[in-house]
Scaffold this active site. Structure first.
Site, PDB file in Angstrom:
ATOM      1  CG  HIS A 130      -1.934  -1.095   1.217  1.00 52.41           C
ATOM      2  ND1 HIS A 130      -2.778  -1.348   0.155  1.00 52.41           N
ATOM      3  CD2 HIS A 130      -2.215  -2.056   2.154  1.00 52.41           C
ATOM      4  CE1 HIS A 130      -3.538  -2.398   0.439  1.00 52.41           C
ATOM      5  NE2 HIS A 130      -3.213  -2.858   1.642  1.00 52.41           N
ATOM      6  CG  HIS A 164      -6.487  -5.496   1.926  1.00 54.49           C
ATOM      7  ND1 HIS A 164      -5.860  -6.271   2.871  1.00 54.49           N
ATOM      8  CD2 HIS A 164      -7.699  -5.159   2.423  1.00 54.49           C
ATOM      9  CE1 HIS A 164      -6.672  -6.399   3.922  1.00 54.49           C
ATOM     10  NE2 HIS A 164      -7.785  -5.745   3.678  1.00 54.49           N
ATOM     11  CG  ASP A 192      -4.772 -10.017   3.718  1.00 52.13           C
ATOM     12  OD1 ASP A 192      -4.556 -10.561   2.615  1.00 52.13           O
ATOM     13  OD2 ASP A 192      -4.475  -8.829   3.943  1.00 52.13           O
TER      14      ASP A 192
HETATM   15 ZN   LIG Z   1      -3.982  -7.235   2.876  1.00 50.94          ZN
END
Ligand SMILES: [Zn+2]
Length: 308
Positions: free
Chosen positions: A126, A165, A244
């Protein structure tokens, strides 16, 4: 030739509060599973070096790198975004995590290791060219990729990201770099709420609805990633290995299991063996519930190092 296992005790000194899911114990959970399953016997262990400023600046703006260092607190925490904070050890840990990717790249390209797994934190995908966010400070995997391209002179490198993500930081840095093909799957409607529209032709983004499960995940990989990778013919493959998406991890709802991580790793290994002399560097990203994190990482590493 042994596979490389790269980590460092500094990666456990960075912490963001007792209740924060991106916790130091993640490193030990993975290490324990690799030990219990005997996989570490097949790997050569290395301590992660500190990434140099010049190496960090392959992925980040010089001002941003200076800024992260300047925000380092002497005690307590400094808040970077609502979910991300620095303690006095964060800067050092972040340089180790990026340095692990650099060392992994060197070992694999020099032929001293066939593949490498970096058990490091803070994670990186990120972190954008000039932004820390989402538990990430420096984009470890992109620092490794740019090292492979700019220092070792590789011409085509693929980045695979199967974290739940979207790797928005990696896309931010790499979308204008035609030397890189990035293939990712991620859950739609969750942090960082991006990725639905790819930022460049070198971005293969697959946004999966919540509770997609194994079948949809595997179909995405087979139908979108693999044809793009076969066309691109990468000389080396990097993995943003986030676990995750596991069904026991409450950070996401994709409903994946250990066998999915083993399966996707096998697909990546097949492409690497065909086009990239087997060269793969895998860097830990997410995965927050310790038991499934350890089991999933072990399933991934087992296939990665060819011990399956
Ligand atoms: Zn993640």
């Amino acid at each position: 030739m042994l596979a490389a296992y790269i980590t460092h005790p500094d990666c456990q000194k960075h912490e963001m509060g007792v209740d924060h899911p991106e916790a130091p114990a993640r490193i030990g959970a993975i290490n324990d599973q690799l030990l219990i399953t005997g996989l570490l016997d097949y790997m050569q262990s290395y301590e992660a070096p500190l990434a140099s400023t010049a190496q960090l600046e392959q992925a980040h703006s010089p001002l941003f790198v200076r800024d992260v260092e300047a925000h380092r607190p002497s005690s307590g925490y400094v808040q970077v975004d609502p979910d991300t904070r620095m303690n006095p050890f964060t800067f050092q840990a972040a340089k180790r995590a990026a340095g692990a990717a650099v060392l992994a790249t060197d070992l694999v390209i020099k032929g001293e290791a066939r593949v490498a797994f970096c058990n490091v934190r803070p994670p990186g995908h990120h972190a954008g060219r000039a932004s820390a966010a989402g538990f990430c400070f420096f984009n470890n995997v992109v620092v490794g990729i740019r090292h492979a391209l700019n220092v070792h002179g590789l011409e085509r490198v693929a980045l695979i990201d199967f974290d739940v993500h979207h790797g928005n930081g990696s896309e931010n840095i790499l979308h204008e770099d035609p030397r890189v093909l990035m293939c990712s799957t991620f859950e739609e409607g969750v942090y960082p709420f991006s990725g639905a529209v790819p930022m460049g032709p070198n971005m293969i983004n697959v946004s999966l609805p919540s509770r997609s499960g194994s079948k949809a995940f595997r179909a995405s990989v087979s139908e979108t990633w693999i044809p793009a990778l076969e066309k691109f013919k990468p000389q080396m493959i990097f993995i943003s290995a986030g676990f995750d998406g596991h069904r026991e991890d409450d950070m996401g709802n994709l409903g994946l299991v250990e066998d999915d991580y083993a399966w996707v790793t096998a697909q990546i290994v097949k492409v690497a063996n065909t086009y990239a002399q087997g060269r793969i560097v895998s860097c830990l990203e997410g995965g927050y519930v310790l038991s499934p994190l350890g089991r999933s990482a072990a399933a991934h590493v087992k296939v990665l190092i060819g011990a399956d």
